[in-house]
Design a protein around this motif. Structure first.
Motif, PDB file in Angstrom:
ATOM      1  N   GLU A 158      41.252 -18.770  70.229  1.00  0.00           N
ATOM      2  CA  GLU A 158      41.930 -17.770  69.308  1.00  0.00           C
ATOM      3  C   GLU A 158      43.104 -18.130  68.698  1.00  0.00           C
ATOM      4  O   GLU A 158      43.337 -18.168  67.721  1.00  0.00           O
ATOM      5  CB  GLU A 158      41.869 -16.656  70.051  1.00  0.00           C
TER       6      GLU A 158
ATOM      7  N   GLU B  73      38.574 -13.301  55.415  1.00  0.00           N
ATOM      8  CA  GLU B  73      37.373 -13.077  55.902  1.00  0.00           C
ATOM      9  C   GLU B  73      36.417 -14.080  55.989  1.00  0.00           C
ATOM     10  O   GLU B  73      35.956 -13.917  57.386  1.00  0.00           O
ATOM     11  CB  GLU B  73      36.832 -11.590  55.323  1.00  0.00           C
TER      12      GLU B  73
ATOM     13  N   MET C  59      37.592 -16.137  58.872  1.00  0.00           N
ATOM     14  CA  MET C  59      37.579 -15.499  60.193  1.00  0.00           C
ATOM     15  C   MET C  59      36.235 -15.718  60.735  1.00  0.00           C
ATOM     16  O   MET C  59      35.797 -15.877  61.873  1.00  0.00           O
ATOM     17  CB  MET C  59      38.051 -14.237  60.222  1.00  0.00           C
ATOM     18  N   GLN C  60      35.211 -15.355  59.818  1.00  0.00           N
ATOM     19  CA  GLN C  60      33.837 -15.337  60.415  1.00  0.00           C
ATOM     20  C   GLN C  60      33.369 -16.785  60.800  1.00  0.00           C
ATOM     21  O   GLN C  60      32.619 -17.028  61.844  1.00  0.00           O
ATOM     22  CB  GLN C  60      32.950 -14.848  59.217  1.00  0.00           C
TER      23      GLN C  60
ATOM     24  N   GLN D  12      34.035 -10.776  68.585  1.00  0.00           N
ATOM     25  CA  GLN D  12      34.547 -10.145  67.276  1.00  0.00           C
ATOM     26  C   GLN D  12      35.805  -9.577  67.515  1.00  0.00           C
ATOM     27  O   GLN D  12      36.657  -9.632  66.230  1.00  0.00           O
ATOM     28  CB  GLN D  12      33.562  -8.911  67.208  1.00  0.00           C
ATOM     29  N   SER D  13      36.512  -9.291  68.703  1.00  0.00           N
ATOM     30  CA  SER D  13      37.512  -8.838  68.595  1.00  0.00           C
ATOM     31  C   SER D  13      38.759  -9.737  68.352  1.00  0.00           C
ATOM     32  O   SER D  13      39.784  -9.641  67.586  1.00  0.00           O
ATOM     33  CB  SER D  13      38.045  -8.182  70.227  1.00  0.00           C
TER      34      SER D  13
ATOM     35  N   GLY E 280      38.136 -12.318  66.647  1.00  0.00           N
ATOM     36  CA  GLY E 280      38.319 -12.392  65.042  1.00  0.00           C
ATOM     37  C   GLY E 280      39.215 -11.468  64.356  1.00  0.00           C
ATOM     38  O   GLY E 280      39.651 -11.965  63.516  1.00  0.00           O
ATOM     39  N   GLN E 281      39.044 -10.087  64.763  1.00  0.00           N
ATOM     40  CA  GLN E 281      39.938  -9.183  63.956  1.00  0.00           C
ATOM     41  C   GLN E 281      41.207  -9.524  64.344  1.00  0.00           C
ATOM     42  O   GLN E 281      42.170  -9.353  63.429  1.00  0.00           O
ATOM     43  CB  GLN E 281      39.489  -7.757  64.671  1.00  0.00           C
ATOM     44  N   ARG E 282      41.705 -10.017  65.573  1.00  0.00           N
ATOM     45  CA  ARG E 282      43.027 -10.251  65.482  1.00  0.00           C
ATOM     46  C   ARG E 282      43.517 -11.396  64.882  1.00  0.00           C
ATOM     47  O   ARG E 282      44.661 -11.500  64.142  1.00  0.00           O
ATOM     48  CB  ARG E 282      43.312 -10.860  67.090  1.00  0.00           C
TER      49      ARG E 282
ATOM     50  N   LEU F 124      42.415 -12.072  61.882  1.00  0.00           N
ATOM     51  CA  LEU F 124      42.206 -11.360  60.702  1.00  0.00           C
ATOM     52  C   LEU F 124      43.554 -10.660  60.460  1.00  0.00           C
ATOM     53  O   LEU F 124      44.234 -10.622  59.128  1.00  0.00           O
ATOM     54  CB  LEU F 124      41.135 -10.639  60.173  1.00  0.00           C
ATOM     55  N   ALA F 125      43.925 -10.081  61.366  1.00  0.00           N
ATOM     56  CA  ALA F 125      45.327  -9.182  61.308  1.00  0.00           C
ATOM     57  C   ALA F 125      46.535 -10.310  61.102  1.00  0.00           C
ATOM     58  O   ALA F 125      47.400  -9.949  60.267  1.00  0.00           O
ATOM     59  CB  ALA F 125      45.677  -8.535  62.358  1.00  0.00           C
TER      60      ALA F 125
END
Length: 230
Positions: A57, A166, A169-170, A180-181, A183-185, A187-188
């Motif tokens: 990550e 987006e 990130m994917q 997924q979590s 990935g969201q971090r 993206l943030a």
């Protein structure tokens, strides 16, 4: 109806008023569901994973933040800004994009996504500029600027950068792989960096100099196992 949005630039806050139609249009253009095929490209990230440069990550987030500032802000975002500000420069900027794509994968990606976006816009009756000034089968950043005409410039660039984030990130989730979590971090992190990248793009002429990314993309063309087209 209209919506007022506060965005943060490099040194100042910027207030942008969008009509509801303009806000929805930019949301639509930034959507991963837009039929342009962005999900099938990693823009060198898959090759970076193969080379061991991206492993988890943290390294994926670092890589994408660098790519945002060193490649996207200086290249595609600056092109979108120029064409959105002056549609007469569409042909010039389209030629620049084609000439500065350093590998066949990168060029084919921009051409395919641009054609798909142009076809989408035309199917909805939103070609955006007179046919005489619109290049045939434009590259993606040029097609995006044409499709977004009539929306505020800074908001247009923010939407473009977030849509790119987006997709990337994917790509990280699939190629590293990550959850997924995570990935969201990532993206943030990218969302926090986007206003600065947009501020740079608004002030600069387009530039293209990412030698490591070009090397990785060239390697990806013959990589044995691939999930992505770039």
């Amino acid at each position: 109806m209209s919506t007022t949005i506060m965005t943060t630039g490099m040194d100042t806050d910027t207030t942008t008023t969008l009509t509801d139609a303009a806000l929805l249009r930019l949301t639509w253009l930034a959507s991963p569901a837009l039929p342009v095929g962005g999900f099938s490209y990693s823009e060198g990230l898959e090759a970076a994973v193969e080379a061991g440069l991206v492993r988890d990550e943290q390294s994926a987030g670092d890589w994408l933040v660098d790519q945002l500032h060193l490649a996207l802000a200086r290249g595609d975002l600056a092109v979108v800004a120029k064409v959105a500000s002056d549609p007469q420069r569409a042909g010039e900027m389209d030629a620049w994009v084609r000439q500065t794509r350093e590998t066949s994968e990168f060029r084919l990606q921009s051409e395919q996504m641009g054609k798909s976006l142009g076809d989408w816009a035309k199917s909805l009756g939103r070609a955006g500029v007179p046919a005489a000034t619109q290049p045939k089968n434009t590259t993606y950043p040029v097609a995006y600027a044409i499709a977004a005409q009539g929306t505020p410039l800074r908001a247009t660039l923010l939407a473009y950068a977030f849509g790119w984030s987006e997709n990337m990130m994917q790509a990280a989730i699939k190629s590293v792989p990550l959850g997924q979590s995570a990935g969201q971090r990532i993206l943030a992190r990218l969302a926090d960096e986007i206003p600065q990248a947009v501020a740079h793009a608004l002030q600069a002429e387009p530039q293209a100099f990412t030698p490591m990314l070009a090397i990785l993309s060239a390697r990806h063309e013959t990589q044995y196992s691939r999930l992505f087209r770039s």
